[in-house]
Design a protein around this motif. Structure first.
Motif, PDB file in Angstrom:
ATOM      1  N   TYR A 117     144.123  47.016  -2.549  1.00 19.21           N
ATOM      2  CA  TYR A 117     143.009  46.992  -1.594  1.00 19.21           C
ATOM      3  C   TYR A 117     143.355  47.841  -0.379  1.00 19.21           C
ATOM      4  CZ  TYR A 117     140.172  45.002   2.193  1.00 19.21           C
ATOM      5  OH  TYR A 117     139.369  44.832   3.271  1.00 19.21           O
ATOM      6  N   ARG A 121     141.522  51.523   0.729  1.00 19.68           N
ATOM      7  CA  ARG A 121     140.651  51.622   1.889  1.00 19.68           C
ATOM      8  C   ARG A 121     141.299  52.255   3.110  1.00 19.68           C
ATOM      9  NH1 ARG A 121     137.036  52.414  -0.622  1.00 19.68           N
ATOM     10  NH2 ARG A 121     135.592  50.884  -1.455  1.00 19.68           N
ATOM     11  N   MET A 185     139.527  49.699  -7.172  1.00 22.73           N
ATOM     12  CA  MET A 185     139.039  49.273  -5.854  1.00 22.73           C
ATOM     13  C   MET A 185     138.260  50.391  -5.170  1.00 22.73           C
ATOM     14  SD  MET A 185     140.808  46.205  -4.642  1.00 22.73           S
ATOM     15  CE  MET A 185     141.771  45.029  -5.550  1.00 22.73           C
ATOM     16  N   GLU A 193     131.450  46.128   2.017  1.00 22.71           N
ATOM     17  CA  GLU A 193     132.463  45.593   2.910  1.00 22.71           C
ATOM     18  C   GLU A 193     131.976  45.623   4.353  1.00 22.71           C
ATOM     19  OE1 GLU A 193     136.226  47.476   2.581  1.00 22.71           O
ATOM     20  OE2 GLU A 193     137.143  46.212   4.120  1.00 22.71           O
ATOM     21  N   LEU A 207     138.300  40.582   0.660  1.00 17.64           N
ATOM     22  CA  LEU A 207     139.071  40.824  -0.559  1.00 17.64           C
ATOM     23  C   LEU A 207     138.708  39.817  -1.640  1.00 17.64           C
ATOM     24  CD1 LEU A 207     141.326  42.271  -2.071  1.00 17.64           C
ATOM     25  CD2 LEU A 207     142.982  40.870  -0.878  1.00 17.64           C
ATOM     26  N   TYR A 211     135.909  42.245  -3.368  1.00 18.62           N
ATOM     27  CA  TYR A 211     136.729  43.099  -4.228  1.00 18.62           C
ATOM     28  C   TYR A 211     137.172  42.395  -5.509  1.00 18.62           C
ATOM     29  CZ  TYR A 211     136.810  46.837  -0.885  1.00 18.62           C
ATOM     30  OH  TYR A 211     136.443  47.874  -0.089  1.00 18.62           O
TER      31      TYR A 211
END
Lengths: 302, 307
Positions: A117, A121, A185, A193, A207, A211
């Motif tokens: 994750y 990102r 991801m 998000e 998360l 995700y």
């Protein structure tokens, strides 16, 4: 595997360019193709025959195994299986394998998912460095550091314990797990998000509720891959956990059937090997397609 | 926990660089357990190898001391290392080309989707599912004195040719090579099939109009397109064969008969555990590591895309 240099061409040079609807299957069997088919079948036979032999030998007497190698006589029923089960204490071995595999898998996921994750990102330089470190991991074959890893186990006072494997195996699985999951991801739309964050969701919340559900296929893939590689691990488990009947795994127990004089009882060895491969084959039978695609995706594993 | 520190306002690209950076720092904490874990348990031991390689260390329980380059000088005139180097070269030189070329053609073949290709695919997966120890035991049984191969020879009246394949000086190495090929061909073939299926049918169709046969389509069309992938799989197979031979040798022959199947990777294991000279074992491990890197660089060069 020198496939016959197929000299024959499906040679229709002046074929009028009539665009007939293209046939899906080229049904023109040239001699070269037939030859290749034969070679592939030979290879397939070398894969299937030993397994067939393994299977039928597990159920016959030691004598039959030598005298009638290809006949499924079933002359000793389940005797070999129960004998090898008791001899190698396979009940305990199965539990040990299960314990190491399941715990390692849990640790692997718990540390790999947040890492993926973050890498997916983050736009920072540190993330790039981390990704490089993982990429390096692909190029380091596990075997290279076998002895120093053992030294580490001794240092940590975890030599001859299953617990060290539960520390080591997840570490060895990180590069593949994190890199594969990061790709999954990245496909999650960032807007999801953002809106969750605006609604006040923290990162853990994001998360967990955004995700995690959306990357389940990726998590399934790395679970399958690591299940196979953890369950099947041999050299590290042998060296670190050792062959003590209390803690050894199935993979370590099995080769102890071979004494210094090689094998004396083939039927027994076949029965033991059959038991050891069964769990993975059962999972394969259930998850077949999913497992195939997992193995193809995980090919980059060193 | 760190999430609290971050401003809930999402940084827009370009706007507010500083904010983006703090946001990143909070995020990167998520990656720390994984990275630390990984470095501690896999990179750490690898680095330790470079230290241990220059030590005199008789056994795991014995005291260790540095002995400078002694291990290296010893290695240079050790017959066993020379033999192992030769065996490793033979093992690689035969199995690597056979696996790569064979697997590529197998992949192309599977991709033709001829009748039966589904079941063939399932069969090709078998070696990828079997553990090393099961594979080892299977082949010890198949190649043993009264194993499958000899029983089969007996059945067809060729019993005179039967031998203990793994204990026969002439046949031990070929047996090891065959097992390596057996275990490597199937999955690599499937990987090639997956990559080749991404090639547009139109390209093949165009080649067909020019009268290309399968052989030409395979090597003049499919191969150039997937050349980089071919290179990557060659690297992986190279590493796997170079390092992975230790486990296979341990289970099948223990380096014997004599030194017939003693590979470098096997020596690392042997000096590490069977006749412990831990420092020396790691010196050989270092050689193996260097060979791995040199091989990777060479393979990369050979398969560099040429456009």
């Amino acid at each position: 595997m020198a496939v016959a240099t197929s000299t024959t061409v499906d040679n229709q040079p002046a074929r009028p360019v009539v665009r007939a609807p293209r046939r899906k299957r080229p049904s023109r069997f040239t001699p070269g193709l037939v030859g290749s088919y034969a070679l592939v079948l030979v290879y397939a036979a070398t894969l299937v025959l030993p397994l067939y032999w393994l299977f039928i030998s597990a159920f016959k007497s030691q004598l039959d195994a030598v005298d009638a190698p290809f006949a499924p006589t079933f002359s000793s029923g389940f005797d070999n299986l129960t004998r090898v089960w008791d001899l190698l204490n396979l009940g305990d071995a199965m539990l040990n394998s299960l314990y190491i595999t399941a715990a390692s898998l849990a640790v692997t996921l718990v540390i790999a998912i947040p890492a993926a994750y973050a890498l997916a990102r983050s736009q920072g330089r540190i993330a790039t460095v981390f990704e490089r470190i993982y990429a390096l991991g692909f190029l380091i074959p596990g075997f290279a550091a076998l002895v120093p890893t053992l030294l580490l186990a001794i240092q940590l006072d975890l030599f001859h314990t299953r617990e060290f494997m539960i520390l080591y195996l997840p570490a060895s699985a990180q590069p593949l797990a994190v890199i594969l999951l990061t790709q999954f991801m990245r496909t999650v739309p960032q807007e999801l998000e953002e809106s969750a964050t605006i609604d006040g969701a923290g990162r853990f919340r994001v998360l967990r509720s955004i995700y995690l559900p959306l990357t389940m296929p990726g998590i399934a893939t790395i679970s399958i891959l690591n299940f196979i590689s953890f369950w099947n691990d041999y050299l590290y488990t042998l060296v670190i956990v050792g062959a003590n009947a209390k803690v050894r795994t199935v993979q370590v127990a099995l080769p102890t059937l071979q004494g210094n004089q090689g094998i004396t009882d083939y039927a027994l060895v076949c029965a033991g090997t059959l038991i050891s491969v069964l769990p993975v084959f059962v999972v394969y039978a259930v998850l077949n397609r999913r497992m195939e695609s997992a193995l193809v995706q995980g090919a980059l594993k060193g | 926990m760190t999430a609290i520190l971050d401003s809930p306002v999402v940084a827009r690209p370009g706007g507010g660089k500083k904010r983006a950076r703090t946001r990143d720092r909070g995020l990167i904490v998520f990656a720390l357990p994984s990275v630390v874990w990984y470095v501690l348990f896999t990179i750490g031991p690898l680095v330790a190898m470079f230290v241990v390689a220059f030590m005199d260390w008789a056994g795991l329980a014995a005291p260790a001391s540095f002995n400078g380059a002694d291990n290296v000088t010893r290695l240079l005139d050790d017959e066993r290392v020379l033999t192992a180097l030769k065996n490793t070269a033979v093992h690689l030189a035969v199995s690597l080309p056979v696996i790569m070329v064979g697997a590529f053609m197998l992949g192309y073949f599977l991709n033709l989707k001829l009748p039966g290709h589904r079941i063939l695919r399932v069969i090709m997966f078998v070696p990828a599912l079997i553990s090393l120890s099961a594979m080892g035991m299977l082949f010890v049984a198949v190649l043993g004195p009264t194993g499958l191969v000899n029983s089969a020879l007996d059945q067809v009246g060729l019993g005179a040719h039967a031998t203990a394949w793994l204990a026969d000086p002439t046949w031990a190495m070929p047996s090891l090579i065959l097992v390596t090929i057996w275990s490597g061909l199937g999955l690599t073939g499937i990987l090639f099939a997956a990559r080749l299926s991404a090639i547009d049918d139109e390209i093949y169709a165009a080649a067909e109009l020019d009268g290309a046969n399968h052989w030409q389509k395979m090597w003049r069309v499919a191969y150039p397109i997937t050349r980089d992938y071919f290179g990557v799989l060659t690297m992986l197979q190279y590493l796997w064969t170079l390092f992975g031979s230790a486990g296979m040798v341990l289970l099948l022959t223990r380096g014997g008969p004599g030194e017939a199947t003693s590979t470098l990777a096997w020596l690392v294991y042997r000096f590490g555990f069977r006749s412990p000279e831990v420092g020396y074992s790691q010196t050989i491990g270092l050689v193996l590591f260097v060979l791995g890197i040199v091989g990777l660089v060479i393979i990369r060069r050979v398969f560099r895309a040429r456009y």
